[in-house]
Motif scaffolding. Structure first.
Motif, PDB file in Angstrom:
ATOM      1  N   SER A  85       0.639  -1.341  -0.240  1.00  0.00           N
ATOM      2  CA  SER A  85       0.051   0.271  -0.121  1.00  0.00           C
ATOM      3  C   SER A  85       0.904   1.129   0.329  1.00  0.00           C
ATOM      4  N   LYS A 134       1.572   3.362   2.541  1.00  0.00           N
ATOM      5  CA  LYS A 134       2.017   3.436   3.573  1.00  0.00           C
ATOM      6  C   LYS A 134       3.114   3.755   3.817  1.00  0.00           C
ATOM      7  N   ASN A 157      -4.247   8.426   2.457  1.00  0.00           N
ATOM      8  CA  ASN A 157      -3.656   8.579   0.751  1.00  0.00           C
ATOM      9  C   ASN A 157      -4.875   9.431  -0.139  1.00  0.00           C
ATOM     10  N   SER A 213      -9.048   0.284  -0.366  1.00  0.00           N
ATOM     11  CA  SER A 213      -9.156   0.504  -2.154  1.00  0.00           C
ATOM     12  C   SER A 213     -10.715   1.017  -2.752  1.00  0.00           C
ATOM     13  N   SER A 231      -5.221   2.026  -3.190  1.00  0.00           N
ATOM     14  CA  SER A 231      -4.574   2.626  -2.206  1.00  0.00           C
ATOM     15  C   SER A 231      -3.428   1.301  -1.868  1.00  0.00           C
TER      16      SER A 231
END
Ligand code: PLP
Length: 461
Positions: free
Chosen positions: A114, A116, A272, A389, A417
Protein backbone atom coordinates in the motif's frame (compact mmCIF):
# COMPACT_ATOMS: atom_id res chain seq x y z
CA UNK A 1 -5.79 0.67 -27.98
CA UNK A 2 -5.86 3.39 -30.56
CA UNK A 3 -6.26 6.24 -28.09
CA UNK A 4 -3.52 8.83 -27.79
CA UNK A 5 -3.32 8.64 -24.02
CA UNK A 6 -1.29 5.59 -22.98
CA UNK A 7 -2.80 3.01 -20.64
CA UNK A 8 0.06 3.69 -18.23
CA UNK A 9 1.45 7.20 -18.04
CA UNK A 10 5.07 6.87 -17.02
CA UNK A 11 7.22 9.38 -15.20
CA UNK A 12 11.02 9.34 -15.23
CA UNK A 13 13.00 9.55 -11.97
CA UNK A 14 13.75 13.18 -12.83
CA UNK A 15 10.06 13.98 -12.93
CA UNK A 16 9.46 12.64 -9.41
CA UNK A 17 8.65 15.29 -6.77
CA UNK A 18 11.64 16.72 -4.86
CA UNK A 19 9.46 18.19 -2.12
CA UNK A 20 6.32 17.35 -0.18
CA UNK A 21 3.45 19.79 -0.52
CA UNK A 22 2.01 21.26 2.69
CA UNK A 23 -1.64 21.98 1.86
CA UNK A 24 -2.23 23.90 5.09
CA UNK A 25 0.05 26.67 3.77
CA UNK A 26 -2.58 27.45 1.13
CA UNK A 27 -5.63 27.27 3.42
CA UNK A 28 -6.93 30.66 4.53
CA UNK A 29 -8.86 28.95 7.31
CA UNK A 30 -6.45 26.50 8.92
CA UNK A 31 -7.43 23.45 10.94
CA UNK A 32 -7.67 24.26 14.65
CA UNK A 33 -4.50 23.74 16.69
CA UNK A 34 -3.79 20.47 18.46
CA UNK A 35 -4.42 20.95 22.19
CA UNK A 36 -2.57 19.66 25.22
CA UNK A 37 -5.09 17.36 26.97
CA UNK A 38 -4.50 18.86 30.44
CA UNK A 39 -3.88 22.58 29.85
CA UNK A 40 -6.13 22.75 26.74
CA UNK A 41 -3.52 25.10 25.23
CA UNK A 42 -2.03 24.49 21.77
CA UNK A 43 0.70 21.85 22.00
CA UNK A 44 4.32 22.87 21.63
CA UNK A 45 7.08 20.80 20.09
CA UNK A 46 8.37 20.14 23.65
CA UNK A 47 5.01 18.61 24.61
CA UNK A 48 5.36 16.07 21.81
CA UNK A 49 9.11 15.48 22.07
CA UNK A 50 8.85 12.45 24.38
CA UNK A 51 6.67 10.57 21.89
CA UNK A 52 7.65 11.56 18.33
CA UNK A 53 10.87 12.32 16.47
CA UNK A 54 11.80 16.00 16.30
CA UNK A 55 11.65 16.29 12.51
CA UNK A 56 8.11 14.96 12.24
CA UNK A 57 6.94 17.22 15.08
CA UNK A 58 8.30 20.18 13.13
CA UNK A 59 6.36 19.03 10.07
CA UNK A 60 3.24 18.39 12.14
CA UNK A 61 3.20 21.92 13.53
CA UNK A 62 4.26 23.71 10.33
CA UNK A 63 1.30 25.32 8.62
CA UNK A 64 3.17 27.92 6.58
CA UNK A 65 5.99 26.25 4.58
CA UNK A 66 4.41 25.33 1.26
CA UNK A 67 7.13 23.06 -0.10
CA UNK A 68 9.13 20.88 2.27
CA UNK A 69 12.23 19.39 0.58
CA UNK A 70 12.45 15.59 0.59
CA UNK A 71 15.86 14.58 2.00
CA UNK A 72 18.17 12.96 -0.60
CA UNK A 73 18.18 9.71 1.35
CA UNK A 74 14.39 9.49 1.15
CA UNK A 75 14.39 10.33 -2.55
CA UNK A 76 16.62 7.26 -2.93
CA UNK A 77 14.26 5.21 -0.75
CA UNK A 78 11.31 6.30 -2.92
CA UNK A 79 13.16 5.47 -6.16
CA UNK A 80 13.26 1.80 -5.13
CA UNK A 81 9.49 1.52 -5.71
CA UNK A 82 8.28 4.82 -7.19
CA UNK A 83 6.95 6.48 -9.26
CA UNK A 84 3.80 4.43 -8.85
CA UNK A 85 1.73 3.67 -11.96
CA UNK A 86 -0.97 6.06 -13.13
CA UNK A 87 -3.34 3.93 -15.19
CA UNK A 88 -6.11 4.83 -17.60
CA UNK A 89 -8.94 2.39 -16.87
CA UNK A 90 -9.81 1.78 -20.51
CA UNK A 91 -11.18 -1.69 -19.80
CA UNK A 92 -13.35 -0.54 -16.92
CA UNK A 93 -14.69 2.32 -19.06
CA UNK A 94 -15.56 -0.19 -21.79
CA UNK A 95 -17.20 -2.59 -19.34
CA UNK A 96 -19.31 0.22 -17.89
CA UNK A 97 -20.02 1.65 -21.34
CA UNK A 98 -19.44 5.11 -19.93
CA UNK A 99 -18.30 8.28 -21.69
CA UNK A 100 -16.28 9.15 -18.56
CA UNK A 101 -12.49 8.89 -18.63
CA UNK A 102 -11.26 7.04 -15.58
CA UNK A 103 -7.72 7.10 -14.18
CA UNK A 104 -6.29 5.50 -11.06
CA UNK A 105 -3.04 5.85 -9.19
CA UNK A 106 -1.93 2.43 -7.93
CA UNK A 107 0.08 2.40 -4.70
CA UNK A 108 0.11 -1.37 -4.21
CA UNK A 109 3.24 -2.35 -6.15
CA UNK A 110 5.63 -2.45 -3.19
CA UNK A 111 5.84 -5.53 -0.94
CA UNK A 112 3.99 -3.91 1.97
CA UNK A 113 1.16 -3.59 -0.52
CA UNK A 114 0.00 0.00 0.00
CA UNK A 115 0.81 3.70 0.08
CA UNK A 116 1.89 3.39 3.73
CA UNK A 117 5.54 2.92 2.75
CA UNK A 118 5.60 6.56 1.56
CA UNK A 119 5.49 7.68 5.20
CA UNK A 120 7.18 4.65 6.81
CA UNK A 121 10.41 5.38 4.90
CA UNK A 122 10.70 9.00 6.07
CA UNK A 123 9.69 8.15 9.65
CA UNK A 124 12.35 5.41 9.83
CA UNK A 125 14.92 7.76 8.31
CA UNK A 126 14.25 10.57 10.79
CA UNK A 127 14.36 8.18 13.78
CA UNK A 128 17.74 6.87 12.66
CA UNK A 129 19.07 10.36 11.93
CA UNK A 130 18.04 11.53 15.41
CA UNK A 131 19.85 8.66 17.13
CA UNK A 132 16.94 6.46 18.21
CA UNK A 133 17.41 2.69 18.20
CA UNK A 134 13.84 1.42 18.33
CA UNK A 135 10.30 2.38 17.37
CA UNK A 136 6.81 1.28 18.36
CA UNK A 137 3.62 1.47 16.40
CA UNK A 138 0.17 -0.05 15.95
CA UNK A 139 -1.35 -1.69 12.93
CA UNK A 140 -4.95 -2.45 12.03
CA UNK A 141 -5.25 -4.41 8.83
CA UNK A 142 -1.45 -4.84 8.82
CA UNK A 143 -0.28 -2.63 5.96
CA UNK A 144 1.22 0.06 8.16
CA UNK A 145 2.98 -2.49 10.39
CA UNK A 146 4.45 -4.15 7.30
CA UNK A 147 5.55 -0.85 5.81
CA UNK A 148 7.18 0.17 9.09
CA UNK A 149 8.82 -3.28 9.36
CA UNK A 150 10.31 -2.73 5.90
CA UNK A 151 11.55 0.76 6.80
CA UNK A 152 13.02 -0.45 10.11
CA UNK A 153 14.68 -3.36 8.33
CA UNK A 154 16.19 -0.85 5.90
CA UNK A 155 17.35 1.62 8.56
CA UNK A 156 18.34 -1.07 11.07
CA UNK A 157 15.91 -0.10 13.85
CA UNK A 158 14.06 -2.41 16.25
CA UNK A 159 10.29 -2.32 15.85
CA UNK A 160 7.44 -3.42 18.11
CA UNK A 161 4.03 -3.57 16.40
CA UNK A 162 0.78 -3.78 18.37
CA UNK A 163 -1.60 -5.43 15.95
CA UNK A 164 -5.38 -5.19 16.46
CA UNK A 165 -6.27 -8.67 17.73
CA UNK A 166 -9.07 -9.39 15.25
CA UNK A 167 -6.73 -8.59 12.35
CA UNK A 168 -3.88 -10.66 13.80
CA UNK A 169 -6.28 -13.61 13.86
CA UNK A 170 -7.68 -12.95 10.38
CA UNK A 171 -4.30 -12.24 8.76
CA UNK A 172 -1.58 -14.61 9.99
CA UNK A 173 0.55 -13.99 6.90
CA UNK A 174 0.69 -10.27 7.64
CA UNK A 175 2.23 -11.12 11.01
CA UNK A 176 4.68 -13.54 9.38
CA UNK A 177 5.74 -10.92 6.85
CA UNK A 178 6.38 -8.28 9.53
CA UNK A 179 8.40 -10.83 11.48
CA UNK A 180 10.40 -11.73 8.36
CA UNK A 181 11.45 -8.06 8.15
CA UNK A 182 12.49 -8.29 11.82
CA UNK A 183 9.55 -6.78 13.71
CA UNK A 184 8.14 -7.99 17.05
CA UNK A 185 4.36 -8.33 16.59
CA UNK A 186 2.02 -8.34 19.63
CA UNK A 187 -1.77 -8.80 19.35
CA UNK A 188 -3.61 -5.89 21.01
CA UNK A 189 -5.06 -5.56 23.60
CA UNK A 190 -2.13 -7.32 25.29
CA UNK A 191 -1.35 -7.90 28.95
CA UNK A 192 2.12 -6.35 28.73
CA UNK A 193 1.04 -2.70 28.94
CA UNK A 194 -1.07 -0.90 31.51
CA UNK A 195 -3.48 0.37 28.87
CA UNK A 196 -3.86 -3.14 27.41
CA UNK A 197 -4.56 -4.64 30.83
CA UNK A 198 -7.11 -1.93 31.55
CA UNK A 199 -8.95 -2.58 28.30
CA UNK A 200 -8.91 -6.35 28.97
CA UNK A 201 -10.23 -5.93 32.51
CA UNK A 202 -13.16 -3.88 31.13
CA UNK A 203 -13.76 -6.39 28.34
CA UNK A 204 -11.79 -9.66 28.48
CA UNK A 205 -13.09 -10.65 25.02
CA UNK A 206 -12.09 -7.37 23.36
CA UNK A 207 -11.10 -7.92 19.72
CA UNK A 208 -9.19 -4.67 19.84
CA UNK A 209 -9.26 -1.43 17.92
CA UNK A 210 -6.70 0.94 16.48
CA UNK A 211 -7.38 3.25 19.40
CA UNK A 212 -6.36 0.52 21.91
CA UNK A 213 -3.28 -0.45 19.93
CA UNK A 214 -2.17 3.19 19.75
CA UNK A 215 -2.42 3.49 23.55
CA UNK A 216 -0.22 0.42 23.97
CA UNK A 217 2.36 1.56 21.44
CA UNK A 218 2.66 5.07 22.91
CA UNK A 219 2.98 3.70 26.43
CA UNK A 220 5.81 1.39 25.36
CA UNK A 221 7.63 4.15 23.45
CA UNK A 222 7.49 6.53 26.40
CA UNK A 223 8.78 3.87 28.82
CA UNK A 224 11.63 2.60 26.59
CA UNK A 225 15.06 4.21 26.29
CA UNK A 226 15.96 5.69 22.86
CA UNK A 227 12.57 4.74 21.52
CA UNK A 228 9.92 6.77 19.76
CA UNK A 229 6.41 6.15 18.47
CA UNK A 230 5.33 6.34 14.82
CA UNK A 231 1.82 6.65 13.41
CA UNK A 232 0.75 5.64 9.91
CA UNK A 233 -2.25 7.86 9.28
CA UNK A 234 -4.41 10.70 10.66
CA UNK A 235 -1.63 13.17 11.54
CA UNK A 236 -0.66 15.95 9.18
CA UNK A 237 2.97 14.92 8.78
CA UNK A 238 1.79 11.52 7.50
CA UNK A 239 -0.51 13.19 4.99
CA UNK A 240 2.40 15.45 4.02
CA UNK A 241 4.58 12.44 3.13
CA UNK A 242 1.68 10.99 1.14
CA UNK A 243 1.55 14.05 -1.12
CA UNK A 244 4.07 12.26 -3.38
CA UNK A 245 0.98 10.39 -4.64
CA UNK A 246 -0.86 13.52 -5.76
CA UNK A 247 2.25 15.33 -6.98
CA UNK A 248 3.21 12.40 -9.22
CA UNK A 249 -0.37 12.04 -10.47
CA UNK A 250 -0.58 15.74 -11.26
CA UNK A 251 2.74 15.79 -13.15
CA UNK A 252 1.62 12.79 -15.20
CA UNK A 253 -1.82 14.24 -16.01
CA UNK A 254 -0.36 17.69 -16.77
CA UNK A 255 1.84 16.11 -19.46
CA UNK A 256 -1.34 15.37 -21.40
CA UNK A 257 -3.27 18.44 -20.31
CA UNK A 258 -5.76 16.32 -18.36
CA UNK A 259 -7.75 18.05 -15.60
CA UNK A 260 -9.75 15.76 -13.31
CA UNK A 261 -13.37 16.77 -12.71
CA UNK A 262 -13.76 14.36 -9.81
CA UNK A 263 -11.10 12.92 -7.50
CA UNK A 264 -12.03 10.03 -5.24
CA UNK A 265 -10.21 8.28 -2.43
CA UNK A 266 -11.01 5.90 0.38
CA UNK A 267 -10.71 7.38 3.84
CA UNK A 268 -9.55 5.64 7.01
CA UNK A 269 -7.51 8.30 8.77
CA UNK A 270 -7.31 10.31 5.56
CA UNK A 271 -3.67 10.03 4.56
CA UNK A 272 -3.89 8.47 1.09
CA UNK A 273 -6.90 10.61 0.19
CA UNK A 274 -5.23 13.76 1.51
CA UNK A 275 -1.97 12.92 -0.27
CA UNK A 276 -3.76 12.31 -3.55
CA UNK A 277 -5.92 15.41 -3.53
CA UNK A 278 -3.52 17.95 -1.95
CA UNK A 279 -2.02 19.54 -5.11
CA UNK A 280 -5.42 19.52 -6.82
CA UNK A 281 -7.13 21.01 -3.76
CA UNK A 282 -4.61 23.84 -3.94
CA UNK A 283 -6.17 24.87 -7.27
CA UNK A 284 -9.66 24.62 -5.84
CA UNK A 285 -8.66 26.78 -2.88
CA UNK A 286 -7.19 29.48 -5.13
CA UNK A 287 -10.26 29.41 -7.35
CA UNK A 288 -8.60 28.06 -10.50
CA UNK A 289 -10.48 24.73 -10.54
CA UNK A 290 -13.88 23.32 -9.71
CA UNK A 291 -12.77 19.74 -9.12
CA UNK A 292 -15.05 17.72 -6.84
CA UNK A 293 -13.37 15.68 -4.13
CA UNK A 294 -15.09 12.63 -2.69
CA UNK A 295 -14.04 10.75 0.44
CA UNK A 296 -15.42 7.22 0.67
CA UNK A 297 -15.65 5.56 4.06
CA UNK A 298 -17.18 2.30 5.30
CA UNK A 299 -20.75 2.49 6.61
CA UNK A 300 -19.48 0.60 9.67
CA UNK A 301 -17.06 3.39 10.65
CA UNK A 302 -18.60 6.60 9.26
CA UNK A 303 -16.54 9.43 10.79
CA UNK A 304 -17.19 11.94 7.98
CA UNK A 305 -20.84 11.22 7.24
CA UNK A 306 -22.14 10.56 10.77
CA UNK A 307 -19.34 11.76 13.05
CA UNK A 308 -19.08 14.93 15.11
CA UNK A 309 -16.64 17.73 14.36
CA UNK A 310 -15.04 18.05 17.78
CA UNK A 311 -11.83 17.94 19.78
CA UNK A 312 -11.11 14.30 20.57
CA UNK A 313 -8.39 11.95 21.68
CA UNK A 314 -6.53 9.82 19.18
CA UNK A 315 -6.54 6.72 21.37
CA UNK A 316 -8.86 4.73 23.61
CA UNK A 317 -6.90 5.32 26.80
CA UNK A 318 -7.23 9.09 26.20
CA UNK A 319 -3.52 9.81 26.49
CA UNK A 320 -2.90 11.71 23.24
CA UNK A 321 -3.25 15.43 22.60
CA UNK A 322 -6.67 16.60 21.44
CA UNK A 323 -7.31 17.00 17.73
CA UNK A 324 -10.29 18.83 16.27
CA UNK A 325 -11.58 16.44 13.66
CA UNK A 326 -14.52 14.43 12.44
CA UNK A 327 -14.81 11.69 15.02
CA UNK A 328 -17.01 8.89 16.25
CA UNK A 329 -15.41 9.16 19.70
CA UNK A 330 -12.26 7.38 20.82
CA UNK A 331 -14.49 4.86 22.64
CA UNK A 332 -16.07 3.75 19.37
CA UNK A 333 -15.13 0.17 18.45
CA UNK A 334 -16.21 -0.82 14.96
CA UNK A 335 -17.86 -4.17 14.39
CA UNK A 336 -15.45 -7.09 14.04
CA UNK A 337 -17.43 -8.21 11.00
CA UNK A 338 -15.91 -5.38 8.96
CA UNK A 339 -13.26 -7.01 6.76
CA UNK A 340 -10.95 -4.25 5.62
CA UNK A 341 -9.04 -1.50 7.36
CA UNK A 342 -10.55 1.99 7.60
CA UNK A 343 -11.50 1.23 11.19
CA UNK A 344 -10.21 4.36 12.88
CA UNK A 345 -12.64 6.52 14.89
CA UNK A 346 -11.21 9.87 13.76
CA UNK A 347 -10.10 11.66 10.61
CA UNK A 348 -7.19 13.88 9.60
CA UNK A 349 -7.79 17.41 10.90
CA UNK A 350 -7.01 19.16 7.61
CA UNK A 351 -9.47 17.01 5.67
CA UNK A 352 -12.06 17.41 8.43
CA UNK A 353 -11.71 21.19 8.15
CA UNK A 354 -12.00 21.11 4.35
CA UNK A 355 -15.09 18.93 4.69
CA UNK A 356 -16.64 21.31 7.23
CA UNK A 357 -15.91 24.25 4.94
CA UNK A 358 -17.58 22.57 1.95
CA UNK A 359 -14.49 21.86 -0.17
CA UNK A 360 -15.02 18.12 -0.02
CA UNK A 361 -17.85 15.60 -0.16
CA UNK A 362 -18.08 12.27 1.64
CA UNK A 363 -20.14 9.12 1.33
CA UNK A 364 -20.33 5.86 3.23
CA UNK A 365 -20.56 2.46 1.52
CA UNK A 366 -21.50 -0.96 2.87
CA UNK A 367 -19.13 -3.87 2.58
CA UNK A 368 -20.86 -6.15 0.07
CA UNK A 369 -21.42 -3.33 -2.43
CA UNK A 370 -17.75 -2.47 -2.11
CA UNK A 371 -16.71 -6.04 -2.87
CA UNK A 372 -19.13 -6.17 -5.84
CA UNK A 373 -17.26 -3.15 -7.21
CA UNK A 374 -13.88 -4.76 -6.49
CA UNK A 375 -14.84 -7.87 -8.49
CA UNK A 376 -16.15 -5.80 -11.40
CA UNK A 377 -12.88 -3.86 -11.43
CA UNK A 378 -10.45 -6.77 -11.11
CA UNK A 379 -12.11 -8.81 -13.84
CA UNK A 380 -11.37 -6.13 -16.42
CA UNK A 381 -8.36 -4.24 -15.04
CA UNK A 382 -6.60 -7.33 -13.69
CA UNK A 383 -5.44 -5.83 -10.39
CA UNK A 384 -6.65 -7.38 -7.12
CA UNK A 385 -7.64 -4.35 -5.02
CA UNK A 386 -7.44 -4.01 -1.25
CA UNK A 387 -10.89 -3.86 0.38
CA UNK A 388 -10.04 -0.34 1.59
CA UNK A 389 -9.20 0.84 -1.92
CA UNK A 390 -12.35 -0.80 -3.26
CA UNK A 391 -14.41 1.86 -1.47
CA UNK A 392 -12.90 4.34 -3.97
CA UNK A 393 -13.61 1.94 -6.86
CA UNK A 394 -17.26 1.76 -5.81
CA UNK A 395 -17.65 5.55 -5.92
CA UNK A 396 -15.68 5.83 -9.19
CA UNK A 397 -17.99 3.28 -10.83
CA UNK A 398 -21.08 5.06 -9.51
CA UNK A 399 -19.84 8.41 -10.84
CA UNK A 400 -18.98 6.84 -14.22
CA UNK A 401 -22.48 5.32 -14.43
CA UNK A 402 -23.92 8.74 -13.63
CA UNK A 403 -21.98 10.10 -16.63
CA UNK A 404 -23.53 7.35 -18.74
CA UNK A 405 -26.98 8.66 -17.80
CA UNK A 406 -26.14 12.28 -18.52
CA UNK A 407 -23.75 11.68 -21.41
CA UNK A 408 -21.07 13.78 -19.73
CA UNK A 409 -17.42 13.01 -20.52
CA UNK A 410 -16.08 13.70 -17.06
CA UNK A 411 -12.53 12.88 -16.04
CA UNK A 412 -12.47 10.76 -12.89
CA UNK A 413 -9.27 10.08 -10.94
CA UNK A 414 -9.27 7.69 -8.02
CA UNK A 415 -6.68 6.40 -5.61
CA UNK A 416 -6.11 2.65 -5.66
CA UNK A 417 -4.30 2.67 -2.36
CA UNK A 418 -3.25 -0.98 -2.20
CA UNK A 419 -3.35 -4.61 -3.23
CA UNK A 420 -5.68 -7.19 -1.72
CA UNK A 421 -3.22 -10.11 -1.65
CA UNK A 422 -3.42 -10.31 2.13
CA UNK A 423 -7.18 -9.99 2.23
CA UNK A 424 -8.14 -13.35 0.81
CA UNK A 425 -10.05 -14.26 3.99
CA UNK A 426 -12.37 -11.37 3.18
CA UNK A 427 -12.59 -12.36 -0.48
CA UNK A 428 -13.39 -15.93 0.61
CA UNK A 429 -16.20 -14.64 2.83
CA UNK A 430 -17.51 -12.65 -0.12
CA UNK A 431 -17.25 -15.63 -2.51
CA UNK A 432 -18.93 -17.99 -0.05
CA UNK A 433 -21.61 -15.40 0.69
CA UNK A 434 -20.88 -15.42 4.41
CA UNK A 435 -20.02 -11.73 4.32
CA UNK A 436 -22.59 -9.43 5.89
CA UNK A 437 -23.20 -5.72 6.07
CA UNK A 438 -23.23 -3.87 9.33
CA UNK A 439 -24.33 -0.30 9.81
CA UNK A 440 -24.22 1.01 13.38
CA UNK A 441 -27.49 2.29 14.84
CA UNK A 442 -27.69 5.75 16.37
CA UNK A 443 -27.55 4.04 19.76
CA UNK A 444 -24.29 2.28 18.79
CA UNK A 445 -22.84 5.62 17.74
CA UNK A 446 -24.02 7.33 20.92
CA UNK A 447 -21.71 5.14 22.99
CA UNK A 448 -18.79 6.51 21.00
CA UNK A 449 -20.02 10.10 21.11
CA UNK A 450 -20.32 9.85 24.90
CA UNK A 451 -16.55 9.31 25.04
CA UNK A 452 -15.81 12.66 23.35
CA UNK A 453 -14.30 14.94 26.01
CA UNK A 454 -16.56 17.45 27.63
CA UNK A 455 -14.37 20.54 27.31
CA UNK A 456 -15.32 24.19 26.67
CA UNK A 457 -13.88 23.99 23.13
CA UNK A 458 -16.46 21.34 22.29
CA UNK A 459 -19.51 23.27 23.45
CA UNK A 460 -21.90 24.31 20.67
CA UNK A 461 -20.08 22.29 18.02
C1 PLP B 1 -4.19 2.07 5.63
C2 PLP B 1 -4.86 1.97 4.35
C3 PLP B 1 -5.91 2.84 4.01
C4 PLP B 1 -6.50 3.85 4.96
O1 PLP B 1 -5.62 4.77 5.51
P1 PLP B 1 -5.64 6.28 5.12
O2 PLP B 1 -4.76 6.93 6.11
O3 PLP B 1 -7.04 6.76 5.16
O4 PLP B 1 -5.06 6.36 3.76
C5 PLP B 1 -6.47 2.74 2.76
N1 PLP B 1 -6.05 1.82 1.88
C6 PLP B 1 -5.04 0.97 2.16
C7 PLP B 1 -4.65 -0.04 1.15
C8 PLP B 1 -4.41 1.02 3.40
O5 PLP B 1 -3.42 0.19 3.67
Amino acid sequence: MTNKIPTRIYLSEDEMPKFWYNLRADMKDKPDPILHPKTLKPVTSEDLAGVFCKSVIEQELDESTREIPIPADILDFYRAYRPSPLIRAYYLERALDTPAHIYYKFEGTNTSGSHKLNSAGPQGYYAKAEGFTSLTTETGAGQWGTAMAMACGFYDLKLTVYMVKVSAEQKPYRKALMEAYGANVIPSPSDITESGRKILSDDPLSTGSLGCAISEAIETAVKTDKCRYVLGSVLNHVMLHQTVIGLEAKTALDKYGIKPDIIIGCAGGGSNLGGLIAPFMREKLNGSSKTRFIAVEPASCPSFTRGRYAYDFGDTAKTTPLIRMNTLGSGYIPSANHAGGLRYHGMNSTLSKLYQDGYMEARAETQIGVFDAAIKFMKVEGILPAPESSHAIKAAIDEALECKKTGEKKVILFGLSGTGFFDMTAYTAYNEKTMSDYTPSDTDLKRGFDSIPDIPQNVCR
